[in-house]
Design a protein around this motif. Sequence first.
Motif, PDB file in Angstrom:
ATOM      1  N   CYS A  22      31.817  28.484  45.113  1.00  0.00           N
ATOM      2  CA  CYS A  22      31.814  29.453  44.016  1.00  0.00           C
ATOM      3  C   CYS A  22      33.273  29.679  43.643  1.00  0.00           C
ATOM      4  N   VAL A  23      33.653  29.236  42.457  1.00  0.00           N
ATOM      5  CA  VAL A  23      35.033  29.334  42.013  1.00  0.00           C
ATOM      6  C   VAL A  23      35.148  30.428  40.964  1.00  0.00           C
ATOM      7  N   GLY A  24      36.163  31.274  41.116  1.00  0.00           N
ATOM      8  CA  GLY A  24      36.377  32.357  40.179  1.00  0.00           C
ATOM      9  C   GLY A  24      37.426  32.002  39.143  1.00  0.00           C
ATOM     10  N   PHE A  25      37.146  32.364  37.911  1.00  0.00           N
ATOM     11  CA  PHE A  25      38.091  32.197  36.807  1.00  0.00           C
ATOM     12  C   PHE A  25      38.242  33.572  36.143  1.00  0.00           C
ATOM     13  N   ASP A  30      39.150  37.541  46.186  1.00  0.00           N
ATOM     14  CA  ASP A  30      39.429  38.236  47.447  1.00  0.00           C
ATOM     15  C   ASP A  30      39.328  39.754  47.293  1.00  0.00           C
ATOM     16  N   THR A  31      39.131  40.241  46.080  1.00  0.00           N
ATOM     17  CA  THR A  31      38.910  41.682  45.868  1.00  0.00           C
ATOM     18  C   THR A  31      37.440  41.996  45.606  1.00  0.00           C
ATOM     19  N   TYR A  32      36.608  40.976  45.743  1.00  0.00           N
ATOM     20  CA  TYR A  32      35.186  41.135  45.470  1.00  0.00           C
ATOM     21  C   TYR A  32      34.330  40.723  46.673  1.00  0.00           C
ATOM     22  N   ALA A  33      33.248  41.445  46.854  1.00  0.00           N
ATOM     23  CA  ALA A  33      32.190  40.939  47.718  1.00  0.00           C
ATOM     24  C   ALA A  33      31.482  39.822  46.961  1.00  0.00           C
ATOM     25  N   ILE A  34      31.144  38.761  47.659  1.00  0.00           N
ATOM     26  CA  ILE A  34      30.468  37.632  47.032  1.00  0.00           C
ATOM     27  C   ILE A  34      29.090  37.457  47.658  1.00  0.00           C
ATOM     28  N   ARG A  72      35.594  32.073  52.901  1.00  0.00           N
ATOM     29  CA  ARG A  72      36.509  32.142  51.761  1.00  0.00           C
ATOM     30  C   ARG A  72      37.699  31.202  51.944  1.00  0.00           C
ATOM     31  N   ASP A  73      38.222  30.729  50.821  1.00  0.00           N
ATOM     32  CA  ASP A  73      39.529  30.104  50.751  1.00  0.00           C
ATOM     33  C   ASP A  73      40.254  30.811  49.615  1.00  0.00           C
ATOM     34  N   ASN A  74      41.009  31.843  49.955  1.00  0.00           N
ATOM     35  CA  ASN A  74      41.637  32.661  48.913  1.00  0.00           C
ATOM     36  C   ASN A  74      42.691  31.885  48.128  1.00  0.00           C
TER      37      ASN A  74
END
Length: 122
Positions: A22-25, A30-34, A72-74
């Motif tokens: 799951c990649v964030g754009f 790292d500031t969110y629960a996933i 996670r991989d921040n």
Amino acid sequence: QVQLVEFGGGLVQPGASLRLACVGFGLYLDTYAIGWFRQAPGKGLEVVSCISSDDDDTYYADSVYGRFITSRDNAKNTVYLQMESLKPEDTAVYFCAAEPLRCAGPDDYRYRGQGAQVTVSS
């Protein structure tokens, strides 16, 4: 524009492994629960797992406990769902979702991806 995109779906045989990403754009994961969710054909949305923003809290559904791990991989702004010993009943569209800080109920996540198909079949 904020976006979550899932990668890594596909067709595998029973017993195989698969890793979803799951990649964030436009947001820092790292500031969110996933949360990870899945929906099989003709069935409702099922919560698969969740990891809090500080990684202190993790949750796994009984159906995947001991087989799936979220991490996670921040540095890559990515959250993974490692799936082992896959079964045909794991076949579903898998979604990731983000909610600030803490895990939430299925309808309470602020952002959600479009989903990735996982098919487990011989």
